[in-house]
Scaffold this active site. Structure first.
Site, PDB file in Angstrom:
ATOM      1  N   ASP A 165       0.883  -1.168   0.000  1.00  0.00           N
ATOM      2  CA  ASP A 165       0.000   0.000   0.000  1.00  0.00           C
ATOM      3  C   ASP A 165       0.919   1.215   0.000  1.00  0.00           C
ATOM      4  O   ASP A 165       1.528   1.536   1.020  1.00  0.00           O
ATOM      5  CB  ASP A 165      -0.876  -0.043   1.263  1.00  0.00           C
ATOM      6  CG  ASP A 165      -1.640   1.256   1.488  1.00  0.00           C
ATOM      7  OD1 ASP A 165      -1.643   2.121   0.596  1.00  0.00           O
ATOM      8  OD2 ASP A 165      -2.234   1.394   2.578  1.00  0.00           O
TER       9      ASP A 165
ATOM     10  N   LYS B  34       2.921  11.286  -3.531  1.00  0.00           N
ATOM     11  CA  LYS B  34       1.841  10.619  -4.265  1.00  0.00           C
ATOM     12  C   LYS B  34       0.847  11.619  -4.867  1.00  0.00           C
ATOM     13  O   LYS B  34       0.207  11.344  -5.865  1.00  0.00           O
ATOM     14  CB  LYS B  34       1.116   9.684  -3.287  1.00  0.00           C
ATOM     15  CG  LYS B  34       0.054   8.808  -3.902  1.00  0.00           C
ATOM     16  CD  LYS B  34      -0.418   7.818  -2.883  1.00  0.00           C
ATOM     17  CE  LYS B  34      -1.596   7.008  -3.331  1.00  0.00           C
ATOM     18  NZ  LYS B  34      -2.025   6.085  -2.268  1.00  0.00           N
TER      19      LYS B  34
ATOM     20  N   GLU C  19      -7.280   0.746  -4.125  1.00  0.00           N
ATOM     21  CA  GLU C  19      -7.216   0.651  -2.659  1.00  0.00           C
ATOM     22  C   GLU C  19      -8.523   0.169  -2.013  1.00  0.00           C
ATOM     23  O   GLU C  19      -8.495  -0.765  -1.216  1.00  0.00           O
ATOM     24  CB  GLU C  19      -6.755   1.997  -2.072  1.00  0.00           C
ATOM     25  CG  GLU C  19      -5.264   2.204  -2.288  1.00  0.00           C
ATOM     26  CD  GLU C  19      -4.815   3.648  -2.249  1.00  0.00           C
ATOM     27  OE1 GLU C  19      -5.596   4.510  -1.805  1.00  0.00           O
ATOM     28  OE2 GLU C  19      -3.678   3.912  -2.664  1.00  0.00           O
TER      29      GLU C  19
ATOM     30  N   ASP D 258     -12.988   5.196   1.961  1.00  0.00           N
ATOM     31  CA  ASP D 258     -11.537   5.217   2.194  1.00  0.00           C
ATOM     32  C   ASP D 258     -11.035   6.663   2.197  1.00  0.00           C
ATOM     33  O   ASP D 258     -10.923   7.295   1.146  1.00  0.00           O
ATOM     34  CB  ASP D 258     -10.870   4.395   1.078  1.00  0.00           C
ATOM     35  CG  ASP D 258      -9.353   4.339   1.198  1.00  0.00           C
ATOM     36  OD1 ASP D 258      -8.790   4.987   2.107  1.00  0.00           O
ATOM     37  OD2 ASP D 258      -8.722   3.650   0.377  1.00  0.00           O
TER      38      ASP D 258
END
Ligand code: AMP
Length: 607
Positions: free
Chosen positions: A8, A70, A171, A193
């Site tokens: 992850d 990211k 994810e 999420d």
């Protein structure tokens, strides 16, 4: 059997897991922590640091410490998100040679995939230390709402890190895999999420025999815990300015300290109602005197500061439910993932919206890596019974004559998939066509993301509309796109795997689109379209003739005004569909046009 790790790669923290003897486990790093900060730094002596040790020195080396890379991966230099990051980051972000993004650490420029590769490499080493053997294969997760450029760039990062990324998965899907693994349940679940940098929502059906089918997914790749931190920072900075007249943002070190303190306060306020932000010697007053920042922050203030951000996630949930064609009560379980879901106000907002207590049984920081490991194991072990059916988060298509976006693969289509459509040349004697591959939801091509382009040359000379070109889109299981165009008569073919070159500015893209106009393909005018067009135009003309009369008769009532508005909207939609030469859409409007026409005639006849 070859070992596959699941990674992850988070905005704030990363986590690595593996399936051992049928059980997915998170691998702790050398310090015993199960997650590792996604931070990279270069010291004065030129040493590279990754993870906790990079985080520990971040305050004293703010300019050379990268966090939240990211948020920049796969993005273009002139995108609003990058502009925002340039303005708010304590490290230097500059323009790369291909309108891409570079990060400067001690005078050396790094691409974003290179930075992410350092984090991935660290995760690889953590796994190798634990397993006592080399690991090369990995499944890496990305936010569901990542576009093709962002997925490609993440894959590139894996390659730079020496990893064979055998699959990229979303994810929330990974979280659902972990939630449903080995439980033999049949349920419709929503995975909410909310992480450090991104928000995603996915709705899945978990079926018998390990079938995980995503029905709809959506999100925002620039909405996360970092934004909540930024609100606290703004609040602290403006309070300090009011008190001392000094802008703390000018000082990179102060900014880094504020960032740390804001995040810490936010996390504390998940368990207490009030906390103190205390930063002694934050800056000099300029009169040889050090100033301190000391302010107390309550949970209520934090909630006020971040309420609109939370509301945005709820809006996205609402839209996704609609896309999935489901009612709230059809969602049997809501699974919370991502560190931000520890915030009580967020749990409350989710509960209020879905009208049920969310499931907090999964570990929000670990569940995604565990899911990636489960998928990794399933990919190399035929005995594992598990089928994962994910969807594409954005529509895919090409730009056609007139700057329209012609969709080939709709949003939320199950992948892998391929779709074919036939186009024609848009002018006489056109010997080449340019295929501009795009991703997005707008009908106007320029509002979507350009993924790539290629030219099919050597077409036979013929009148406009005579040469047929077959365009095929393919999305593989990683969500990565390839496109093929073929001259149907000569079987001449060109194709590209869309790559993350991101080498163009918005202006360049626009001028490229303008320049390409002559070479674009056109929608095929089929007999089917002609028939629908004629019928629609006849109805439109009759409706328009009756318009003034109807307006006079019914305009005095709310109901009448409403009916007129609706009629106008139907006519507009039909016109737009005709202009786009979209046979299916014109046909769709015929019923409405017929109904309107009948109603108008009825109104006039009654008077
Ligand atoms: P993730 O990307 O899932 O690792 O989530 C990281 C985000 O969750 C960061 O913005 C953290 O500050 C935030 N976070 C972690 N723990 C908490 C907590 N206890 N309360 C509120 N936010 C948290």
């Amino acid at each position: 059997m070859e070992k596959v790790i699941g990674i992850d790669l988070g905005t704030t923290n990363s986590c690595v897991a593996i399936v051992e003897n049928g059980t997915p486990v998170v691998i702790p790093n050398r310090g015993g922590y199960k997650t590792t900060p996604s931070m990279v730094a270069v010291t004065e002596a030129g040493k590279r640091l990754v993870g906790h040790i990079a985080k520990r020195q971040a305050i004293t080396n703010a300019e050379n410490t990268v966090y939240a890379a990211k948020r920049l991966i796969g993005r273009k230099w002139n995108s609003p998100q990058v502009k925002n990051a340039v303005a708010t980051s304590s490290y230097r972000i500059v323009e790369g040679p291909h309108n891409d993004v570079r990060i400067v650490l001690r005078d050396k420029e790094f691409s974003v995939p290179e930075i992410s590769a350092m984090v991935l490499q660290e995760m690889k080493v953590i796994a190798e230390d634990y397993l006592g053997e080399a690991v090369t294969k990995a499944v890496v997760t990305v936010p569901a709402y990542f576009n093709d450029n962002q997925r490609q760039a993440t894959k590139d990062a894996g390659e730079i890190a020496g990893l064979d990324v055998i699959r990229i998965i979303n994810e929330p899907t990974a979280a659902a895999l972990s939630y449903g693994f080995g439980r033999n349940i049949e349920k419709t679940v929503a995975v909410y999420d909310f992480g450090g940098g991104t928000f995603d929502i996915s709705i899945l059906e978990i079926g018998a025999h390990g079938v995980f089918k995503v029905i709809a997914t959506a999100g925002d790749t620039f909405l996360g815990g970092e934004d909540v931190d930024a609100r606290i920072i703004d609040w602290l900075v403006s309070g300090f300015k009011e008190e001392h007249g000094i802008d703390l943002r000018q000082d990179r070190m102060a900014l880094q300290r504020l960032k740390d303190a804001a995040e810490k306060a936010k996390c504390e306020l998940s368990s207490v109602r009030e906390t103190e932000v205390n930063l002694p010697f934050i800056i000099s007053s300029g009169r040889n005197e050090a100033l301190h920042l000391q302010r107390s922050l309550t949970r209520q203030t934090l909630e006020e500061l971040s309420d609109d951000l939370i509301e945005r996630t709820v809006d996205i949930c609402r839209q996704t439910l609609e896309d999935a064609k489901l009612e709230k009560d059809e969602i049997e379980e809501v699974v919370l993932v991502g560190g931000m879901t520890r915030m009580p106000r967020i749990q409350q907002a989710v509960q209020q919206f879905f009208e049920k207590e969310p499931n907090k049984g999964v570990h929000p920081d670990e569940v995604v890596a565990l899911g990636a490991a489960i998928q990794g194991a399933a990919l190399v072990d035929d005995k594992q019974e598990m089928i994962l059916l994910d969807v594409t988060p954005h529509a895919l298509g090409i730009m056609t004559f007139g700057s329209y976006f012609e969709e080939l693969i709709p949003q939320n289509t199950t992948v892998p998939t391929h779709r074919t459509k036939i186009f024609t040349t848009s002018r006489d004697n056109q010997t080449a066509v340019k295929i501009l591959v795009m991703q997005g939801e707008s009908q106007r091509a320029e509002e979507n993301e350009l993924l790539g382009e290629f030219i099919l040359t050597g077409l036979r000379r013929a009148a406009k509309g005579q040469v047929e070109i077959e365009v095929t889109f393919e999305i593989n299981a990683d969500g990565i796109v390839s496109v093929r165009a073929k001259d149907l008569e000569t079987s001449l073919e060109q194709s590209i795997q869309v790559t993350a070159t991101s080498g163009l500015t918005r202006d360049e893209i626009k001028s490229m689109m303008d320049n390409a106009k002559d070479d674009l393909v056109d929608r095929r005018t089929s007999e089917e379209f002609e028939a629908a067009r004629q019928e629609a135009e006849k109805l439109i003309s009759e409706i328009e003739k009756l318009f003034p009369q109807v307006q006079q008769i019914v305009a005095s009532s709310d109901f009448g005004r409403d009916a007129i508005e609706k009629a106008k909207a139907i006519v507009d939609k039909a016109r737009a569909a005709i202009e786009r030469k979209d046979a299916a859409a014109v046909k769709e409007q015929l019923e409405g046009l017929t109904r309107t026409h009948r109603m108008f005639k009825g109104v006039v006849a009654k008077t």
